[in-house]
Every structure is written in structure tokens, then in C-alpha cells.
Design a protein around this motif. Structure first.
Motif, PDB file in Angstrom:
ATOM      1  N   ASP A 195      18.005  15.339  -5.573  1.00 58.06           N
ATOM      2  CA  ASP A 195      19.064  14.414  -6.006  1.00 58.06           C
ATOM      3  C   ASP A 195      19.607  14.860  -7.359  1.00 58.06           C
ATOM      4  N   THR A 196      20.707  15.594  -7.344  1.00 57.67           N
ATOM      5  CA  THR A 196      21.263  16.105  -8.592  1.00 57.67           C
ATOM      6  C   THR A 196      21.872  15.011  -9.453  1.00 57.67           C
ATOM      7  N   GLY A 197      22.074  13.835  -8.882  1.00 56.13           N
ATOM      8  CA  GLY A 197      22.593  12.721  -9.666  1.00 56.13           C
ATOM      9  C   GLY A 197      21.526  12.000 -10.470  1.00 56.13           C
ATOM     10  N   ASP A 198      20.270  12.298 -10.237  1.00 53.41           N
ATOM     11  CA  ASP A 198      19.164  11.686 -10.971  1.00 53.41           C
ATOM     12  C   ASP A 198      19.097  12.285 -12.375  1.00 53.41           C
ATOM     13  N   PRO A 199      19.110  11.462 -13.438  1.00 52.80           N
ATOM     14  CA  PRO A 199      19.001  12.012 -14.795  1.00 52.80           C
ATOM     15  C   PRO A 199      17.735  12.843 -15.009  1.00 52.80           C
ATOM     16  N   ARG A 221       8.912  18.459  -1.785  1.00 53.45           N
ATOM     17  CA  ARG A 221       9.856  18.563  -0.676  1.00 53.45           C
ATOM     18  C   ARG A 221      10.583  17.230  -0.445  1.00 53.45           C
ATOM     19  N   HIS A 222      10.328  16.241  -1.304  1.00 51.74           N
ATOM     20  CA  HIS A 222      10.907  14.920  -1.102  1.00 51.74           C
ATOM     21  C   HIS A 222      12.355  14.887  -1.583  1.00 51.74           C
ATOM     22  N   VAL A 258       0.864  -1.182   0.000  1.00 53.92           N
ATOM     23  CA  VAL A 258       0.000   0.000   0.000  1.00 53.92           C
ATOM     24  C   VAL A 258       0.898   1.229   0.000  1.00 53.92           C
ATOM     25  N   PHE A 259       0.624   2.153  -0.913  1.00 52.82           N
ATOM     26  CA  PHE A 259       1.460   3.330  -1.093  1.00 52.82           C
ATOM     27  C   PHE A 259       1.481   4.175   0.173  1.00 52.82           C
ATOM     28  N   ALA A 260       2.671   4.416   0.702  1.00 57.93           N
ATOM     29  CA  ALA A 260       2.817   5.153   1.964  1.00 57.93           C
ATOM     30  C   ALA A 260       2.779   6.661   1.724  1.00 57.93           C
ATOM     31  N   PRO A 261       2.168   7.429   2.633  1.00 60.01           N
ATOM     32  CA  PRO A 261       2.072   8.888   2.458  1.00 60.01           C
ATOM     33  C   PRO A 261       3.355   9.596   2.886  1.00 60.01           C
ATOM     34  N   ARG A 297      12.060  16.634 -11.905  1.00 65.77           N
ATOM     35  CA  ARG A 297      11.518  16.407 -10.557  1.00 65.77           C
ATOM     36  C   ARG A 297      11.586  17.682  -9.711  1.00 65.77           C
ATOM     37  N   ALA A 298      12.636  18.469  -9.871  1.00 68.04           N
ATOM     38  CA  ALA A 298      12.768  19.689  -9.084  1.00 68.04           C
ATOM     39  C   ALA A 298      11.728  20.730  -9.488  1.00 68.04           C
ATOM     40  N   ALA A 299      11.292  20.694 -10.742  1.00 67.32           N
ATOM     41  CA  ALA A 299      10.307  21.666 -11.230  1.00 67.32           C
ATOM     42  C   ALA A 299       8.866  21.206 -11.041  1.00 67.32           C
TER      43      ALA A 299
END
Length: 374
Positions: free
Chosen positions: A351-355, A345-346, A171-174, A360-362
Motif C-alpha cells: 500500500d503505497t498510500g500508507d505513510p 506478502r500481506h 482472536v488474532f487470525a493467521p 512495512r515493505a522493508a
């Protein structure tokens, strides 16, 4: 029933179980502490499953070694965000297939008969339910079940509730509280006199609990997943809200009747889920979103509203356009009467290493307030 077969002094077999939809291994060999990581990686890439019979902690170390080898093939950024997203998803599927080749055997009592193995019986029982052993599962999946048991025990603190929500396995956690905060702060319709609200796809029950705490008279919650319905009932009971929130039985999106407020937080990515564990992220063909929109007008009481909680990540990935969303809203006889936005805010957004870091930041998550069109 799917069954794996192997030889260990004599021919043996066990039922195959995979929550993540991994295919049935056709070839299984026994592996122990003598197995070298390079050999294990080659066999796993070739499709051979390794039934671990050595020390439990050595098995975890082998799994980590396999993960490091898979990680060397991780793709970088492609020409477009959509291509990057698809290549990343293909890589995650490949990683899951390779790591899923390292298996362990559970007995009928949900136990793990390996040296230095922890007691996994409660975690396995909560994740898989009763079974007639033995059952073979991927070690990576078993570790996920153990981790889920810890999450369930500890819970996730939700600031909007000033309490913890306890997610069940699958179940997807909040963990992303920004979307919960939107539902906790949006103005209630009908001057706050909301007698009945529907929470569609309730999951852990977190939004149903938020609505109940805000003074809604009755909240009726639905979910396609039996696990989610059980999880929501558990959390509602823990919070002392069983008299206000009712989790209905059955997989239907809408419950019978009408409501002053209908809340829906569908999976944000229009794509095919690879397994039941993906249902909290991927909405095949946008089916849940369309179902919510197409059924809303006839389920709202006069003056009522529908709240659509939705990230624009799919738009930034090129998987859905804002125009398509607005066309679907208008086509369902609805109009937008308000919108609240929030930024992520996650940790993945930082994570600047994420392609996909820039996307995601925007990202913007919105609560769209919808009413029946004039």
C-alpha cells in the motif's frame, strides 16, 4: 455494571458494553433517519453518543459518512517512523472514539430491533456470550462481530496445513502466512525426535497444529485469553489433532514441565494495548517476550531449542533495537543457533498510500532458534 441513560418518550437505560475499551457515554440522544451527517459528526466529536433507532442500512450509511469526515483529518508522514507510527495510532484511537458514538441496542435474545436489520443473534452470542438485555454497543463494533462470525464460518486457508483455521471473535487470525511457513520449515531440534513441544500464546492454535502435523509427539498450548484457548481447542478438534495437542486451562505463559521445543510468537509491537482486542498486536513493555526468554533455559530439555518468531517492525519503527533484543537473549543465558527470515506478502506492505509504506515493505520476520548458552 456500566449503564447508559437516555429519554425516549420516557427515561430509559441499558447496560454499556465495549470490547474495544470505549469509554461509557455520558450523554446519549436518540437518532434516526432524519439525522444529518454533519450534525451527527459534530455531536460525536463533542462526546455525545447517538442511539440509532432508524433503518439499519441508513445507520450503516451514516457510519460511513462519519468515517469519511474523520478521514479528512488523517495525519501524513512525520519526521521519523516512530513519530509517524504514534500519530497514526492516535488517529486510529480518535477515529474509533468518534465512530463508537453511533450506538445500537441489543435485546436479551441478542437481536437487533431495527428496520431491515439482519439476524445478528448468533454473531452477538459468539462474541459477547449471554447477557440480560438490553445492551448498548457501538454499531462499528457490532459490524466487527458480524464480520468475525463470517471469518469463523469460512475460515482462513493455511497453506502449511493444507487446511483452514477458523478464528473466533477477538482472536488474532493467521492471515499472514509467512510466519506460519517459518515454523513449518525450520529444522526440528534433537534430529527431529521432538517428544514434547510448548506453544506459548497459541491464539487460534495454528502453530500448535503445524508442529503436530510435523510429527511432534505432544504439543502443549497456552494462552492468556480464554477466547483464544476455546478457539484453539475448536481448531485442533476440526483438524483431528486433539490426541496430540493439549490446550491447558489458565493464563500462565509456561505450562508445567520441560519440552524439547518451545515456540513463541509474541505480539510484535512493544506498546500498551488499548483493549483486549489489541493483545495480538501490542506487548505491553515487551512483557511476553521477556517472559518467554527469561523462562526458556529452565524449561528446555538437553538439546532442546526455543523458537522465537518475531518481526523487526518494532526495530524499524525505533521502538526496540536489535541490540536490546540480543542483550535480552544473552541475559537469559541463551544463544542463537540459527535464524530463518522471510519478507512480508500481506497487502499493507504494497500500500503505497500508507505513510509507513517504506517501513512495512522493508519488514523482515524471523524465526530465531535459541539454545541454552555454553
Amino acid at each position: 455494571m456500566s449503564t447508559i441513560h437516555w429519554t425516549e418518550t420516557h427515561p430509559r437505560s441499558a447496560r454499556w458494553h465495549s470490547e474495544s475499551g470505549l469509554p461509557l457515554p455520558r450523554t446519549v440522544v436518540v437518532a434516526d433517519d432524519r439525522m444529518r451527517a454533519a450534525v451527527a459528526y459534530r455531536l460525536a466529536c463533542e462526546g455525545t453518543a447517538l442511539l440509532w433507532r432508524g433503518d439499519f442500512h441508513n445507520g450503516r450509511q451514516l457510519l460511513s459518512a462519519l468515517d469519511r469526515r474523520v478521514g479528512r483529518t488523517a495525519p501524513g508522514a512525520a519526521d521519523t517512523a516512530a513519530e509517524t507510527f504514534r500519530s497514526q495510532r492516535r488517529f486510529r484511537a480518535h477515529r474509533a472514539r468518534v465512530l463508537g458514538k453511533l450506538l445500537v441496542l441489543l435485546d436479551a435474545d441478542h437481536g437487533l430491533d431495527l428496520r431491515r436489520a439482519p439476524d445478528v443473534r448468533r454473531a452477538v452470542a459468539e462474541a459477547y456470550g449471554d447477557f440480560d438485555g438490553p445492551v448498548a454497543v457501538a454499531l462499528s463494533e457490532l459490524l466487527g462481530a458480524v464480520s468475525a462470525r463470517q471469518w469463523r464460518e469460512k475460515g482462513v486457508y493455511v497453506p502449511a496445513l493444507e487446511a483452514r483455521i477458523h478464528p473466533h471473535y477477538g482472536v488474532f487470525a493467521p492471515t499472514r502466512s509467512e510466519y506460519v511457513d517459518l515454523a513449518a520449515s525450520a529444522p526440528l531440534p534433537r534430529d527431529g525426535e521432538v517428544r514434547v513441544a510448548f506453544d506459548l500464546g497459541t491464539g487460534t492454535g495454528v502453530l500448535a497444529a503445524v508442529l503436530a502435523r510435523r510429527g511432534v509427539g505432544q504439543v502443549v498450548a497456552t494462552d492468556v485469553s480464554a477466547r483464544a484457548r476455546a478457539c484453539a481447542r475448536d481448531n485442533v478438534g476440526r483438524l483431528g489433532l486433539s490426541g496430540v495437542v493439549r490446550v491447558v486451562t489458565g493464563p500462565e505463559l509456561y505450562p508445567p514441565g520441560r519440552a524439547d521445543l518451545v515456540v513463541c510468537n509474541p505480539p510484535w509491537i512493544p506498546g500498551r494495548p488499548a483493549s483486549d482486542l489489541d493483545l495480538g498486536v501490542y506487548d505491553a513493555g515487551g512483557g511476553m517476550l521477556q517472559g518467554f526468554l527469561s523462562g526458556l533455559a529452565e524449561r528446555l530439555e538437553p538439546g532442546g531449542e526455543g523458537w522465537l518468531v518475531l518481526s523487526d517492525l518494532a526495530e524499524r519503527l525505533g521502538l526496540r533495537s536489535r541490540e536490546e533484543l540480543m542483550t535480552a537473549v544473552a541475559g537469559a543465558g541463551l544463544r542463537v543457533v540459527g535464524r530463518s527470515d522471510t519478507r512480508p506478502r500481506h497487502a499493507r506492505a504494497r500500500d503505497t498510500g500508507d505513510p509507513l509504506h517504506a517501513v512495512r515493505a522493508a519488514e523482515v520476520t524471523s524465526l530465531w532458534r535459541l539454545a541454552v548458552g555454553a
